[in-house]
Design a protein around this motif. Structure first.
Motif, PDB file in Angstrom:
ATOM      1  N   VAL A  69      22.578  58.492  29.833  1.00 54.09           N
ATOM      2  CA  VAL A  69      23.539  57.883  30.743  1.00 54.09           C
ATOM      3  C   VAL A  69      23.387  58.518  32.120  1.00 54.09           C
ATOM      4  N   SER A  70      23.439  57.691  33.164  1.00 51.47           N
ATOM      5  CA  SER A  70      23.389  58.187  34.534  1.00 51.47           C
ATOM      6  C   SER A  70      24.586  57.652  35.309  1.00 51.47           C
ATOM      7  N   GLU A  71      25.149  58.489  36.169  1.00 56.37           N
ATOM      8  CA  GLU A  71      26.272  58.083  37.010  1.00 56.37           C
ATOM      9  C   GLU A  71      25.878  58.216  38.468  1.00 56.37           C
ATOM     10  N   GLN A  72      26.021  57.123  39.200  1.00 53.19           N
ATOM     11  CA  GLN A  72      25.702  57.118  40.620  1.00 53.19           C
ATOM     12  C   GLN A  72      27.002  57.062  41.422  1.00 53.19           C
ATOM     13  N   LEU A  83      31.551  54.276  42.030  1.00 51.18           N
ATOM     14  CA  LEU A  83      30.835  54.780  40.859  1.00 51.18           C
ATOM     15  C   LEU A  83      30.135  53.631  40.148  1.00 51.18           C
ATOM     16  N   THR A  84      28.862  53.842  39.809  1.00 46.49           N
ATOM     17  CA  THR A  84      28.127  52.934  38.932  1.00 46.49           C
ATOM     18  C   THR A  84      27.567  53.752  37.780  1.00 46.49           C
ATOM     19  N   ARG A  85      27.900  53.348  36.564  1.00 51.09           N
ATOM     20  CA  ARG A  85      27.378  54.048  35.392  1.00 51.09           C
ATOM     21  C   ARG A  85      26.224  53.247  34.811  1.00 51.09           C
ATOM     22  N   TYR A  86      25.076  53.909  34.678  1.00 54.71           N
ATOM     23  CA  TYR A  86      23.870  53.267  34.168  1.00 54.71           C
ATOM     24  C   TYR A  86      23.590  53.732  32.744  1.00 54.71           C
ATOM     25  N   PHE A  87      23.177  52.776  31.919  1.00 52.65           N
ATOM     26  CA  PHE A  87      22.755  53.063  30.555  1.00 52.65           C
ATOM     27  C   PHE A  87      21.249  52.801  30.506  1.00 52.65           C
ATOM     28  N   ASP A  88      20.492  53.867  30.682  1.00 54.78           N
ATOM     29  CA  ASP A  88      19.051  53.728  30.898  1.00 54.78           C
ATOM     30  C   ASP A  88      18.326  53.109  29.708  1.00 54.78           C
ATOM     31  N   GLN A  89      18.813  53.363  28.504  1.00 51.63           N
ATOM     32  CA  GLN A  89      18.156  52.815  27.315  1.00 51.63           C
ATOM     33  C   GLN A  89      18.221  51.284  27.296  1.00 51.63           C
ATOM     34  N   PHE A  90      19.321  50.727  27.838  1.00 50.52           N
ATOM     35  CA  PHE A  90      19.530  49.278  27.794  1.00 50.52           C
ATOM     36  C   PHE A  90      19.237  48.616  29.143  1.00 50.52           C
ATOM     37  N   GLN A 200      20.685  45.136  35.029  1.00 49.15           N
ATOM     38  CA  GLN A 200      21.745  44.129  35.075  1.00 49.15           C
ATOM     39  C   GLN A 200      23.085  44.841  35.196  1.00 49.15           C
ATOM     40  N   LEU A 201      23.870  44.480  36.211  1.00 43.35           N
ATOM     41  CA  LEU A 201      25.139  45.146  36.464  1.00 43.35           C
ATOM     42  C   LEU A 201      26.320  44.247  36.105  1.00 43.35           C
ATOM     43  N   THR A 202      27.386  44.865  35.602  1.00 47.02           N
ATOM     44  CA  THR A 202      28.628  44.164  35.291  1.00 47.02           C
ATOM     45  C   THR A 202      29.766  44.865  36.011  1.00 47.02           C
ATOM     46  N   ASP A 203      30.590  44.094  36.696  1.00 42.50           N
ATOM     47  CA  ASP A 203      31.753  44.680  37.361  1.00 42.50           C
ATOM     48  C   ASP A 203      32.789  45.070  36.309  1.00 42.50           C
ATOM     49  N   TYR A 204      33.364  46.246  36.461  1.00 44.03           N
ATOM     50  CA  TYR A 204      34.352  46.722  35.491  1.00 44.03           C
ATOM     51  C   TYR A 204      35.488  45.722  35.309  1.00 44.03           C
ATOM     52  N   ALA A 205      35.888  45.054  36.389  1.00 46.14           N
ATOM     53  CA  ALA A 205      36.992  44.098  36.322  1.00 46.14           C
ATOM     54  C   ALA A 205      36.651  42.876  35.481  1.00 46.14           C
ATOM     55  N   ASP A 206      35.371  42.617  35.250  1.00 44.11           N
ATOM     56  CA  ASP A 206      34.946  41.435  34.498  1.00 44.11           C
ATOM     57  C   ASP A 206      34.673  41.731  33.026  1.00 44.11           C
ATOM     58  N   ILE A 207      34.853  42.969  32.612  1.00 44.08           N
ATOM     59  CA  ILE A 207      34.527  43.322  31.227  1.00 44.08           C
ATOM     60  C   ILE A 207      35.378  42.548  30.232  1.00 44.08           C
ATOM     61  N   GLY A 208      36.655  42.365  30.554  1.00 46.96           N
ATOM     62  CA  GLY A 208      37.542  41.641  29.644  1.00 46.96           C
ATOM     63  C   GLY A 208      37.093  40.228  29.360  1.00 46.96           C
TER      64      GLY A 208
END
Length: 240
Positions: A69-72, A83-90, A200-208
């Motif tokens: 996991v990486s945090e920018q 903050l953007t959290r990256y999941f490098d494996q995916f 591919q990025l997803t906005d936290y507000a759109d997770i629901g």
């Protein structure tokens, strides 16, 4: 006399170049830390993990190798922090806006706590023990007051604006952060900052609205969705 004048200007030029080099490395640098957690009574085996820091003038990336996991953290033009959290494996990422981080104070002190791993407020509360001056590798040793509940000893490099070693003792718990490698190669630094551009990025507000996404469902179940703390601690031993 002419020879002395030439030597003087050579010395001035070398000193200026050294100062510029230190300044450049402060802005663009990679740092690898080894983190060791242990019990001072020796009953439990010490646990080690690695943390990478990659920094450019307006952003800093933390990579937690054990979790992939990486945090920018980015300083925006309006002085807000993103903050953007990256999941490098995916090859996926989640973007958090300032409003999504209600317990994170948007101010210069908190930005610097991410950018240089140690908040200025912590340095102000620690006592200076000694200074070892060797140019860009200068270290200033700080420690907390003996009466403090959490004992902190910090080796701080003012040129790189980074800690070289941090020891935190809370009761029987001992945590040591130690700098093992500094990276200043421009190509390596740029490769690290560029490697997640295609994620591919997803906005936290759109997770629901996207809970059916297998990746997001998995991250929610594993507890990675909520923003978390990273870096070092303040003078009270709390995460910054």
């Amino acid at each position: 006399m002419k020879r002395l004048t030439v030597l003087f200007f050579i010395l001035i030029s070398f000193t200026t170049h050294s100062a510029e080099l230190c300044k450049e490395e402060f802005q663009n640098i990679g740092a690898i830390y080894q983190i060791t957690n242990s019990q001072s009574d020796g009953k439990n085996t010490a646990q080690q993990k690695t943390l990478q820091l990659w920094r450019s003038p307006k952003q800093v990336i933390y990579t937690y190798s054990a979790q992939a996991v990486s945090e920018q953290w980015r300083l925006l033009s309006n002085q807000r922090i993103q903050l953007t959290r990256y999941f490098d494996q995916f090859e996926r990422g989640i973007e958090y806006q300032a409003a999504d981080m209600p317990d994170f104070k948007q101010n210069a002190n908190h930005w610097l706590s991410k950018y240089q791993m140690i908040a200025p407020s912590l340095l102000e509360q620690l006592q200076k023990v000694k200074s070892i001056n060797t140019g860009c590798t200068e270290n200033i040793v700080y420690q907390s007051k003996q009466t403090a509940q959490t004992q902190i000893r910090l080796n701080w490099n003012p040129h790189y604006q980074l800690p070289t070693k941090l020891t935190i003792r809370q009761g029987q718990q001992l945590t040591v952060w130690e700098l093992t490698e500094l990276i200043t190669d421009p190509q390596k630094l740029q490769q690290n900052h560029d490697q997640r551009e295609h994620y591919q990025l997803t906005d936290y507000a759109d997770i629901g609205d996207n809970e059916a996404d297998p990746f997001l469902a998995k991250m929610i179940n594993q507890g990675f969705i909520e923003h978390s703390h990273s870096g070092f601690y303040n003078a009270d031993g709390d995460h910054m």
